[in-house]
Design a protein around this motif. Structure first.
Motif, PDB file in Angstrom:
ATOM      1  N   ASN A 266     -28.935 -36.705  34.308  1.00 53.83           N
ATOM      2  CA  ASN A 266     -29.367 -35.468  34.967  1.00 53.83           C
ATOM      3  C   ASN A 266     -28.189 -34.635  35.447  1.00 53.83           C
ATOM      4  OD1 ASN A 266     -32.092 -35.965  34.611  1.00 53.83           O
ATOM      5  ND2 ASN A 266     -32.336 -37.004  36.576  1.00 53.83           N
ATOM      6  N   ARG A 267     -27.052 -35.282  35.680  1.00 52.70           N
ATOM      7  CA  ARG A 267     -25.876 -34.565  36.173  1.00 52.70           C
ATOM      8  C   ARG A 267     -24.904 -34.190  35.058  1.00 52.70           C
ATOM      9  NH1 ARG A 267     -26.362 -32.028  40.458  1.00 52.70           N
ATOM     10  NH2 ARG A 267     -24.132 -32.209  40.939  1.00 52.70           N
ATOM     11  N   THR A 268     -25.234 -34.524  33.814  1.00 47.65           N
ATOM     12  CA  THR A 268     -24.360 -34.185  32.693  1.00 47.65           C
ATOM     13  C   THR A 268     -24.663 -32.779  32.207  1.00 47.65           C
ATOM     14  OG1 THR A 268     -24.233 -36.509  31.989  1.00 47.65           O
ATOM     15  CG2 THR A 268     -23.638 -34.836  30.358  1.00 47.65           C
ATOM     16  N   ARG A 269     -23.679 -31.909  32.254  1.00 49.14           N
ATOM     17  CA  ARG A 269     -23.819 -30.524  31.802  1.00 49.14           C
ATOM     18  C   ARG A 269     -22.721 -30.240  30.792  1.00 49.14           C
ATOM     19  NH1 ARG A 269     -27.730 -31.448  34.183  1.00 49.14           N
ATOM     20  NH2 ARG A 269     -28.744 -30.317  35.909  1.00 49.14           N
ATOM     21  N   LEU A 270     -23.108 -29.955  29.555  1.00 50.83           N
ATOM     22  CA  LEU A 270     -22.143 -29.700  28.497  1.00 50.83           C
ATOM     23  C   LEU A 270     -22.521 -28.428  27.741  1.00 50.83           C
ATOM     24  CD1 LEU A 270     -21.886 -33.322  27.079  1.00 50.83           C
ATOM     25  CD2 LEU A 270     -20.166 -32.155  28.455  1.00 50.83           C
ATOM     26  N   PRO A 271     -21.545 -27.622  27.334  1.00 50.62           N
ATOM     27  CA  PRO A 271     -21.844 -26.413  26.563  1.00 50.62           C
ATOM     28  C   PRO A 271     -22.249 -26.767  25.139  1.00 50.62           C
ATOM     29  CG  PRO A 271     -19.487 -26.743  26.710  1.00 50.62           C
ATOM     30  CD  PRO A 271     -20.108 -27.796  27.583  1.00 50.62           C
ATOM     31  N   LYS A 272     -23.045 -25.920  24.512  1.00 49.51           N
ATOM     32  CA  LYS A 272     -23.401 -26.139  23.106  1.00 49.51           C
ATOM     33  C   LYS A 272     -22.234 -25.822  22.187  1.00 49.51           C
ATOM     34  CE  LYS A 272     -28.384 -25.401  23.618  1.00 49.51           C
ATOM     35  NZ  LYS A 272     -29.552 -24.610  23.162  1.00 49.51           N
ATOM     36  N   SER A 273     -21.395 -24.873  22.598  1.00 48.09           N
ATOM     37  CA  SER A 273     -20.219 -24.530  21.812  1.00 48.09           C
ATOM     38  C   SER A 273     -19.139 -23.979  22.728  1.00 48.09           C
ATOM     39  CB  SER A 273     -20.562 -23.506  20.715  1.00 48.09           C
ATOM     40  OG  SER A 273     -20.957 -22.278  21.314  1.00 48.09           O
ATOM     41  N   VAL A 274     -17.910 -24.035  22.264  1.00 46.37           N
ATOM     42  CA  VAL A 274     -16.775 -23.523  23.016  1.00 46.37           C
ATOM     43  C   VAL A 274     -15.923 -22.669  22.076  1.00 46.37           C
ATOM     44  CG1 VAL A 274     -14.688 -24.085  24.320  1.00 46.37           C
ATOM     45  CG2 VAL A 274     -16.728 -25.539  24.518  1.00 46.37           C
ATOM     46  N   LYS A 275     -15.512 -21.478  22.513  1.00 44.70           N
ATOM     47  CA  LYS A 275     -14.632 -20.662  21.703  1.00 44.70           C
ATOM     48  C   LYS A 275     -13.460 -20.171  22.550  1.00 44.70           C
ATOM     49  CE  LYS A 275     -17.105 -16.268  22.430  1.00 44.70           C
ATOM     50  NZ  LYS A 275     -17.755 -15.121  21.761  1.00 44.70           N
TER      51      LYS A 275
END
Length: 277
Positions: A266-275
């Motif tokens: 529940n505390r894991t937040r990750l972007p779908k992509s990075v540029k």
């Protein structure tokens, strides 16, 4: 329910310290195909007081390596009190020249031992299995083929044990635990605690370390975008000795760890992509 969850999380021990840095020697060590070829696959096996099972396991590994791409085998001795290390060294001299043996100075737990071996591994792909003779290393070629042929993000491949060769009480306890984990974590894995797994080394090393991690890989890797592939594998009776866990111990520790995994996801937040801009 929230109060119970809070209490359990407060009692949940902090993650164990990362294992000490491990030298990655033997850059020119023999692989299953000989020569100086870098390994494609690292097989990592954590063991604790398994000396009587090791000759059979190592002989099977030697035979299985003949049909695998370049492979290294890493045993991690988790502070055994018998002569596990001496037996492994003997097997290296007689049938497994590509065997690497790492040894903890004390028992740290299976998850810590696996991380030690995976950190030391040189291959892109890592397979895990137990050292008690219940897992068949000949299955690993199929798991590797499934992983390498998958489209998109490289998956976690789990060897699901359909016909377990354990006592009825352990089978019942495992079925109950898997059902509870599957319902609460929604990881879509019928055998999340299965020892036979295959995944990318770098994907595993992104995960935070805690004891019990190896039982929750489908849910945790899913949080990092790693898909799951399940494949049915054979399972056999233990050759010698007995399991290092009791059903009660598995139940108590498993519920506590599962609450921690729920919190962690529940505390894991990750972007779908990075540029880069």
């Amino acid at each position: 329910m929230m109060a119970l969850l809070l209490v359990c999380l407060l009692l949940w021990p902090a993650a164990r310290p990362e294992p000490a840095p491990v030298d990655r020697p033997g850059l020119t060590a023999q692989t299953s195909l000989g020569g100086d070829q870098p390994p494609v696959l690292s097989i990592v096996i954590a063991v604790l007081n398994e000396r009587d099972n090791l000759p059979f396991v190592c002989q099977e590994l030697a035979e299985a390596c003949q049909s695998l791409p370049p492979t290294e085998i890493i045993f991690v001795d988790d502070g055994s009190q018998d002569n596990t290390v001496a037996v492994l060294q003997q097997q290296r001299a007689t049938c497994l020249p590509n065997l690497r043996v790492l040894s903890h100075d004390r028992c740290c737990g299976k998850s810590a031992a696996l991380r030690t071996g995976i950190t030391a591994a040189k291959a892109e792909w890592v397979a895990t299995m137990d050292g008690d003779g219940q897992d068949d290393p000949r299955e690993l070629g199929t798991l590797l083929a499934l992983a390498r042929s998958a489209n998109g993000t490289p998956p976690l491949v789990v060897g699901v044990r359909k016909r377990r060769k354990d006592g009825w009480s352990r089978r019942f306890a495992t079925r109950f635990a898997n059902g509870l984990r599957r319902r609460l974590l929604r990881d879509d894995c019928p055998d999340t605690g299965a020892p036979v797994k295959l995944f990318q080394r770098d994907a595993f090393l992104r995960l935070p370390q805690f004891e019990g991690l190896h039982r929750f890989l489908p849910a945790l890797l899913n949080s990092y975008g790693v898909p799951l592939v399940c494949h049915t594998v054979r399972h056999r009776p233990r050759l010698h000795g007995h399991s290092k866990y009791t059903n009660l111990n598995r139940a108590i520790v498993g519920v506590r760890d599962m609450l921690g995994v729920i919190w962690l996801r529940n505390r894991t937040r990750l972007p779908k992509s990075v540029k880069e801009c």
